[in-house]
Structures are given as C-alpha cells and as structure tokens.
Motif scaffolding. Structure first.
Motif, PDB file in Angstrom:
ATOM      1  N   ASN A 120      66.897  57.931  32.609  1.00 25.48           N
ATOM      2  CA  ASN A 120      67.041  57.290  33.913  1.00 25.48           C
ATOM      3  C   ASN A 120      67.270  58.293  35.041  1.00 25.48           C
ATOM      4  O   ASN A 120      67.565  57.903  36.155  1.00 25.48           O
ATOM      5  N   LYS A 121      67.162  59.580  34.727  1.00 25.12           N
ATOM      6  CA  LYS A 121      67.438  60.597  35.738  1.00 25.12           C
ATOM      7  C   LYS A 121      66.316  61.628  35.826  1.00 25.12           C
ATOM      8  O   LYS A 121      65.711  61.996  34.837  1.00 25.12           O
ATOM      9  N   GLY A 138      63.015  62.852  33.553  1.00 31.73           N
ATOM     10  CA  GLY A 138      62.959  61.828  32.511  1.00 31.73           C
ATOM     11  C   GLY A 138      62.587  60.466  33.072  1.00 31.73           C
ATOM     12  O   GLY A 138      61.901  59.677  32.416  1.00 31.73           O
ATOM     13  N   TYR A 139      63.024  60.187  34.282  1.00 28.47           N
ATOM     14  CA  TYR A 139      62.688  58.916  34.918  1.00 28.47           C
ATOM     15  C   TYR A 139      61.197  58.846  35.227  1.00 28.47           C
ATOM     16  O   TYR A 139      60.557  57.819  35.002  1.00 28.47           O
ATOM     17  N   ILE A 140      60.653  59.946  35.714  1.00 27.33           N
ATOM     18  CA  ILE A 140      59.220  59.989  36.015  1.00 27.33           C
ATOM     19  C   ILE A 140      58.415  59.794  34.738  1.00 27.33           C
ATOM     20  O   ILE A 140      57.456  59.024  34.706  1.00 27.33           O
ATOM     21  N   LEU A 141      58.823  60.471  33.672  1.00 26.06           N
ATOM     22  CA  LEU A 141      58.139  60.323  32.385  1.00 26.06           C
ATOM     23  C   LEU A 141      58.209  58.880  31.892  1.00 26.06           C
ATOM     24  O   LEU A 141      57.206  58.316  31.448  1.00 26.06           O
TER      25      LEU A 141
END
Length: 80
Positions: A14-15, A18-21
């Motif tokens: 969520n950060k 990692g969020y973009i992925l």
C-alpha cells in the motif's frame, strides 16, 4: 513493466512503488478478464511475464529463479 519491478525486488503493498505495482497488476487482471470474455482466449499475466524473462535474459539458471519469483508474487497478489 511489472516484470522488471518484481525482479528489482518491489512487492505489492500500500506504499510507494508497491502501490504502483499492485494497481498495475489489478488493472491488467481486469483487462485480461475482459479479453477472455470477448475473444475466448486463455491468457495469464504470469505467463506473459515469463515470456519477457525468456526473451530478455539468457542465463538459464537465473531465469528459473526469476520465473519462480514472478509466478509467486503475481499469483499471491491476484488471489487476494
């Protein structure tokens, strides 16, 4: 893009990266489901990523490790 993010060590979260992925994986999953319904084709995201690894990397030993990592990360995220 998701292939190289995962191979660089980015995990869905969520950060930050990692969020973009996570968003990319979920968006791709929706589009592939639409393609399956429209065209009747069976395509999996991790299979497409495997093709990228096979075409981009020549070292067979590391290719197997990369394939396993990709499959595990993608399948884990998509089963959530």
């Amino acid at each position: 893009m998701i292939t190289f993010l995962i191979l660089e060590g980015v995990k869905p979260s969520n950060k930050l990266h990692g969020y973009i992925l996570r968003r990319l994986l979920r968006r791709i999953a929706v589009k592939i489901d639409q393609l399956k319904q429209d065209k009747g084709k069976q395509v999996e995201i991790w299979e497409l990523c495997m093709k990228v690894v096979e075409n981009h990397f020549e070292d067979k030993e590391k290719t197997t490790e990369r394939r396993n990592l990709l499959r595990d990360v993608i399948l884990e995220e998509l089963t959530r």
